[in-house]
Design a protein around this motif. Structure first.
Motif: not given
Length: 437
Positions: A248-254, A325-326
């Motif tokens: 989840a954190n990788d997908e939302i990026g910055s 969006h996932g």
């Protein structure tokens, strides 16, 4: 299976000591009164059978009496006052020491393995292991105590469960009481450090107490469409949770917000359930998470204060947006709405509520979670730290869903870092979701 459960006794346990001259009246806030039609939350802990020499029922009742002396609001009663001058009613908790209901039952042919089925299925008979089925908060005006407990002795285990009126306490206050009760039972007496609970002292400027509720809001709502539900407990290991959180954190990026373990698990479940819900992409869905507001208020309340200080954080999306969006985006919507629960939003809700009192009729048989999910309880509650004198629990369970079509009750798992989710879903969704979770 119902026939094998026998109620041995039902009694009222009162506080060991109560000073009538100093008894407390607790006014109810708009956040409390909004729950007038809410069914009693029910939770239970499973223990292995103690030594045969342990006389658990007298021991549990004696320690409960002492615990109610400390957590005295649970021994009180809900009171309604008719205000004839403006055709309204008002409510308060009278801490009169009337007591909590204590039920002793036996199900001697039921084993621990019968309850803890290997695939996480929740057996139908467990409904009868809880003491406040189909009880709404307003029922405390007539016949129901604010707290009911049941101890069911099984073939090789003991199930201790409770149901409570959410207007007088939230989950953290309830589990604090449970910890006090188990500690007194374990030690045989009250500790000098066990002081009377500190009541919440949050009152909004500009709102007069008691709050006046129009009589029309007390009219009995029409029967709701009964929703058939199925229940199951899903276990998320520490490794699975770590994977979902990282993904989840990788997908939302910055993003400035970081996804927590709980938010990642809830997002995964919301996505999975909506994917197999049969809803159209354009239909709206919500995920409602109870946020603890004690430390969010200004000034903040003591973390240990007693009362109901929660607010629903509601994340809203269309089914299509979720699916497109996932996981990361879905978790981010939950994170944003939880963060938006502030001192200002808490005050605004209360101010708007008293201007136009509309109490949601979310009682038995209603589909509270239509197209949506309600997330209750929290894995932060230390449910496995309670020891009455014969060892700690081996499992935690929630009471019946009472017709709610989408309910996720979150528990800390037995293994460190794991989470158990007691899921109640509309039966029409169940088979597809079950195969794909």
């Amino acid at each position: 299976m119902v026939e094998v459960l026998t109620v041995i006794s039902s009694s009222m346990v009162r506080p060991k000591n109560i000073v009538q001259s100093g008894r407390t009246k607790i006014h109810l806030t708009p956040h409390d009164l909004d729950l007038l039609y809410l069914v009693y939350p029910q939770r239970g802990l499973l223990f292995l059978t103690p030594d045969p020499e342990t006389r658990i029922i007298p021991r549990l009742k004696a320690s409960l009496s002492t615990a109610l002396e400390i957590h005295f609001p649970f021994a009180g009663r809900l009171v309604k006052v008719d205000n004839h001058g403006d055709n309204t009613v008002s409510f308060h908790i009278d801490c009169d020491g009337s007591g909590a209901k204590f039920i002793h039952a036996k199900a001697e042919s039921v084993s621990v393995n019968d309850l803890l089925q290997c695939n996480g299925s929740v057996p139908d008979f467990i409904t009868h292991f809880f003491p406040a089925n189909n009880v709404e908060s307003r029922d405390a005006l007539i016949s129901e105590p604010l707290l009911a407990l049941q101890v069911t002795e099984m073939k090789d285990g003991v199930f201790i469960s409770f149901g409570y009126n959410h207007m007088v306490a939230d989950g953290s206050s309830l589990w604090s009481f449970f910890h006090t009760w188990s500690k007194i039972c374990l030690n045989g007496s009250r500790s000098n450090s066990d002081k009377l609970v500190v009541l919440k002292d949050w009152f909004l400027d500009g709102i007069d107490y008691p709050v006046h509720v129009p009589v029309s809001e007390m009219e009995t709502p029409p029967p709701s469409r009964k929703v058939s539900t199925k229940e199951r407990v899903f276990h998320f290991s520490k490794n699975q949770i770590s994977y979902l959180k990282s993904k989840a954190n990788d997908e939302i990026g910055s993003s400035d917000l970081k996804i927590s373990c709980l938010q990642a698990v809830v997002a995964y479940l919301w996505l999975s359930i909506m994917r197999h819900s049969g809803l159209n992409r354009e239909e709206e869905t919500q995920c409602k998470v109870a946020a603890d507001m004690k430390l969010r208020l200004d000034p903040p309340l003591e973390k240990e204060c007693f009362g109901n200080v929660t607010q629903l954080a509601v994340a809203t999306s269309t089914v299509g947006e979720l699916l497109d969006h996932g996981l990361g985006w879905t978790a981010l919507q939950i994170s944003k709405t939880v963060k938006s629960q502030t001192n200002e939003s808490y005050k605004t809700f209360a101010q708007n509520w008293v201007k136009n009192v509309k109490i949601p009729k979310i009682g038995v048989g209603s589909r509270l979670a239509d197209n949506s999910l309600i997330v209750a309880s929290s894995p932060l509650f230390e449910v496995y730290d309670h020891d009455f004198g014969w060892g700690k629990p081996i499992a935690a369970r929630a009471g019946p869903g009472n017709g709610t079509g989408g309910l996720l009750v979150m528990f800390r798992g037995v293994e460190e870092g794991s989470i158990d989710v007691h899921v109640a879903l509309n039966s029409s969704l169940w088979s597809d979701v079950l195969m794909n979770l």
